[in-house]
Write an enzyme that holds these catalytic residues in place. Structure first.
Site, PDB file in Angstrom:
ATOM      1  N   GLU A   1       5.920   6.762  -9.127  1.00  0.00           N
ATOM      2  CA  GLU A   1       4.505   6.431  -8.917  1.00  0.00           C
ATOM      3  C   GLU A   1       3.900   7.278  -7.805  1.00  0.00           C
ATOM      4  OE1 GLU A   1       3.449   2.295  -8.464  1.00  0.00           O
ATOM      5  OE2 GLU A   1       5.167   1.660  -9.641  1.00  0.00           O
TER       6      GLU A   1
ATOM      7  N   GLY B   1       0.775  -1.235   0.000  1.00  0.00           N
ATOM      8  CA  GLY B   1       0.000   0.000   0.000  1.00  0.00           C
ATOM      9  C   GLY B   1       0.804   1.282   0.000  1.00  0.00           C
TER      10      GLY B   1
ATOM     11  N   ASN C   1      -5.834   3.294 -12.752  1.00  0.00           N
ATOM     12  CA  ASN C   1      -4.818   2.316 -12.353  1.00  0.00           C
ATOM     13  C   ASN C   1      -3.428   2.908 -12.560  1.00  0.00           C
ATOM     14  OD1 ASN C   1      -3.855  -0.339 -11.566  1.00  0.00           O
ATOM     15  ND2 ASN C   1      -3.270  -0.636 -13.701  1.00  0.00           N
TER      16      ASN C   1
ATOM     17  N   LEU D   1      -4.263  -6.524  -7.635  1.00  0.00           N
ATOM     18  CA  LEU D   1      -3.821  -7.568  -8.551  1.00  0.00           C
ATOM     19  C   LEU D   1      -4.945  -8.391  -9.169  1.00  0.00           C
ATOM     20  CD1 LEU D   1      -0.607  -8.843  -6.710  1.00  0.00           C
ATOM     21  CD2 LEU D   1      -0.833  -7.086  -8.484  1.00  0.00           C
TER      22      LEU D   1
ATOM     23  N   HIS E   1       0.510   1.710 -13.381  1.00  0.00           N
ATOM     24  CA  HIS E   1       1.304   0.586 -13.895  1.00  0.00           C
ATOM     25  C   HIS E   1       2.776   0.978 -13.905  1.00  0.00           C
ATOM     26  CE1 HIS E   1       2.125  -3.078 -16.123  1.00  0.00           C
ATOM     27  NE2 HIS E   1       2.879  -2.366 -16.944  1.00  0.00           N
TER      28      HIS E   1
ATOM     29  N   ASP F   1      -4.526  -3.270 -18.834  1.00  0.00           N
ATOM     30  CA  ASP F   1      -3.583  -2.175 -19.083  1.00  0.00           C
ATOM     31  C   ASP F   1      -3.787  -1.495 -20.440  1.00  0.00           C
ATOM     32  OD1 ASP F   1      -2.339  -2.710 -16.625  1.00  0.00           O
ATOM     33  OD2 ASP F   1      -0.940  -4.119 -17.533  1.00  0.00           O
TER      34      ASP F   1
END
Length: 205
Positions: free
Chosen positions: A178, A11, A106, A89, A108, A149
């Site tokens: 990220e 997390g 999302n 996931l 990636h 994706d």
């Protein structure tokens, strides 16, 4: 605005959102964490931040359709306006995607459309990038559709691949990116500053 976060691991991306909300960088409330299992550290992060937690485990449902319905029902119960996948996931089902069209985000750990799709998650991505000899990787924030994706790209950031990188080295460098990129994208979403036109996501001023 309220948004739900879905996670399957430690997390750290989730924590970046908690911190950004607390700092006033995201003008929205995290209404709940949906965790794929109970023993992940993301659950502890939610509890420390006073965020409600729902554990929705795929193995307890007789079909993928039933699992999908349970996820959607949870999102509706918490009145989530949009959803953020932060290291989640499981595949999000078609009912949920339809109900939240262009409202599921999302992150990636590569530059989509490279090194993405089924099986490309976590360390697998960084191992593939290094094995291929790519000079650059990065992070991508995108909307979720029914293909892994493959939804419209919101933001991307480039991260160099160094000659002596291990997958762990590259993963750490991408993860830092990220933690900056995902809150920026969520802030734009919460502020109503994203417009999707086909595959193009326009950022409104």
């Amino acid at each position: 605005m309220k948004f739900a976060v879905m996670a399957s691991g430690g997390g750290t991306d989730f924590q970046s959102l908690i911190d950004a909300v607390k700092a006033g960088q995201i003008d929205a409330e995290i209404c709940c964490l949906i965790a794929s299992k109970p023993d992940i550290y993301a659950v502890e992060r939610a509890k420390k931040a006073g965020i409600p937690v729902e554990i929705v485990q795929k193995k307890f449902f007789g079909s993928v359709e039933a699992f999908d319905r349970a996820i959607l029902a949870t999102l509706k119960r918490y009145l989530a306006d949009f959803v953020v996948l932060a290291g989640y996931l499981n595949i999000v089902g078609p009912q949920t995607i339809s109900a939240y069209e262009n409202k599921i985000i999302n992150i990636h750990p590569a530059l989509i459309p490279s090194f993405c799709g089924m099986g490309m998650y976590g360390s697998h991505v960084h191992e593939a990038v290094i094995a291929y000899g790519a000079k650059y990787s990065g992070a991508t924030v995108h909307f979720v559709n029914e293909e892994a994706d493959a939804g419209p790209i919101i933001l991307q950031e480039v991260v160099p691949v160094l000659e002596d990188d291990t997958p762990e080295d590259l993963a750490a460098r991408v993860l830092k990116t990220e933690h900056q990129l995902l809150p920026r994208a969520v802030a734009l979403m919460a502020g109503g500053k994203l417009r999707v036109e086909g595959r193009i996501v326009k950022i409104l001023e």
